[in-house]
Design an enzyme around this catalytic site. Structure first.
Site, PDB file in Angstrom:
ATOM      1  N   SER A 144       0.910  -1.132   0.002  1.00 46.45           N
ATOM      2  CA  SER A 144       0.017  -0.052   0.007  1.00 46.45           C
ATOM      3  C   SER A 144       0.982   1.324   0.100  1.00 46.45           C
ATOM      4  O   SER A 144       1.804   1.281  -0.995  1.00 46.45           O
ATOM      5  CB  SER A 144      -1.125  -0.126   1.053  1.00 46.45           C
ATOM      6  OG  SER A 144      -1.906   0.760   1.188  1.00 46.45           O
ATOM      7  N   ASP A 268      -9.906  -2.966  -6.224  1.00 47.56           N
ATOM      8  CA  ASP A 268      -9.419  -2.353  -4.951  1.00 47.56           C
ATOM      9  C   ASP A 268     -10.522  -1.497  -4.415  1.00 47.56           C
ATOM     10  O   ASP A 268     -10.693  -0.464  -5.371  1.00 47.56           O
ATOM     11  CB  ASP A 268      -7.880  -1.909  -5.153  1.00 47.56           C
ATOM     12  CG  ASP A 268      -7.618  -1.633  -3.531  1.00 47.56           C
ATOM     13  OD1 ASP A 268      -8.438  -0.965  -3.050  1.00 47.56           O
ATOM     14  OD2 ASP A 268      -6.304  -1.829  -3.579  1.00 47.56           O
ATOM     15  N   HIS A 297      -8.125  -4.770  -1.345  1.00 45.66           N
ATOM     16  CA  HIS A 297      -6.820  -4.261  -1.167  1.00 45.66           C
ATOM     17  C   HIS A 297      -6.206  -4.956  -0.135  1.00 45.66           C
ATOM     18  O   HIS A 297      -6.607  -5.336   1.093  1.00 45.66           O
ATOM     19  CB  HIS A 297      -7.516  -2.682  -0.372  1.00 45.66           C
ATOM     20  CG  HIS A 297      -6.204  -1.889  -0.050  1.00 45.66           C
ATOM     21  ND1 HIS A 297      -5.465  -1.449  -0.993  1.00 45.66           N
ATOM     22  CD2 HIS A 297      -5.369  -1.729   1.006  1.00 45.66           C
ATOM     23  CE1 HIS A 297      -4.445  -0.429  -0.474  1.00 45.66           C
ATOM     24  NE2 HIS A 297      -4.434  -0.797   0.889  1.00 45.66           N
TER      25      HIS A 297
END
Length: 323
Positions: A144, A268, A297
């Site tokens: 991320s 996502d 995600h």
């Protein structure tokens, strides 16, 4: 390793859809931490120190060190980080989990904080690693926000020769677009969760803050306002828009001159698919992609294995490139 050589991702019941894929990590019990592990404190030029955890495989296999970097409000103990570390260590990779400046586990030894593009801290941390750890080179893996940091670092061109390549998973390549997306009505719960985590992290005991900064943190009603009122001025950016523009990895991809892999799910819920669709990936000669239609995600809970698809792909790509 061609993108079409990666296994196909198929959702595993009952984790259907982007949201169940995303939240599974917090709905089920946390994975068991690895046994042992060594604590390292890596000195920054200003005196702050970043906490890191080193785990080695039971039988050294001569593989490069993997430096694994968490996402927004994360740490070495984040579920997705622990799962990735466990899988890589079991496959013979030594793994160092780096806690960014001011994250929960680095806060006791650091007064400052991280941001999405603070690559100078990553460079300083790498310089602090003992020679015996890095003599076979280093592969970076970022999750991320950590993925944005890693790709920006790789694209800046000034990285140390010991860095062989990098993997970025579920990365908000365009920070402005990701900021807008997380504040969409469908992401209300995610947004509240992340904003609360950001405030708690920023205000944790040991942080060096002025009264004006504390007020800015407390008054922020959105992640954009948090970045605009606190993060941007803290690091000398004009505003959130300037911070996002100057630190988004999408602007650094053409500078990546060593092997890199971008792993992403097009559903996502935190990152707009249009960002990934708008990039001319074939023109980036050193950057490969493993893009799945689903996975959420940092989810990727797929059929055929209890190991996350992104971890299977990461390990396979690292083995192909660096062993």
């Amino acid at each position: 390793m061609r993108s079409d050589a990666f296994p196909i991702f198929e959702e595993r019941a009952p984790w259907w859809g982007p949201d169940l894929q995303t939240v599974r990590n917090i709905l089920l019990p946390k994975p068991k931490e690895l046994d042992g592990g060594a604590r390292l404190l890596l000195a920054m030029p200003d005196g702050d120190r970043l906490a890191a955890r080193l785990d080695r495989p039971a039988e050294p296999g001569g593989r490069p060190l993997v430096v694994l970097i968490h996402g927004l409000t994360g740490t070495e103990a984040s579920v997705n980080v622990v799962r990735t570390a466990r899988h890589l260590v079991s496959g013979g990779w030594p793994v160092l989990r780096l806690n960014l400046r001011g994250s929960a586990l680095s806060r006791p030894t650091s007064k400052g904080r991280y941001h999405a593009g603070k690559t100078e801290d990553l460079a300083a941390a790498l310089r602090q690693l003992p020679d015996e750890l890095v003599r076979r080179g280093v592969a970076l893996v970022g999750h991320s926000l950590g993925g944005n940091l890693v790709l920006k670092f790789m694209g800046e061109g000034g990285h140390d020769a010991l860095v062989l390549g990098a993997v970025a998973v579920s990365t908000p390549l365009d920070l402005a677009a990701a900021s807008q997306r997380i504040e969409a009505p469908r992401n209300l719960i995610y947004h509240h969760y992340l904003l609360a985590g950001l405030k708690s992290e920023a205000l944790a005991p040991g942080a060096e803050l002025t009264s004006a900064q504390r007020s800015a943190i407390a008054s922020a009603r959105s992640i954009y306002e948090f970045d605009d009122r606190f993060v941007a001025p803290c690091f000398g950016f004009r505003d959130a828009a300037d911070y996002y523009e100057r630190n988004s990895a999408v602007g650094f991809l053409r500078g990546v001159d060593r092997p890199a892999l971008v792993i992403h799910a097009m559903d996502d819920p935190w990152i707009p698919a249009a960002v990934y669709e708008g990039i001319d990936w074939p023109s980036l000669k050193t950057v490969e992609t493993a893009v799945a239609p689903g996975g959420g995600h940092l989810g990727f809970h797929g059929r055929g294995s209890p190991i996350g698809w992104h971890d299977l792909v990461t390990a396979a790509w690292l083995a192909c490139k660096f062993t």
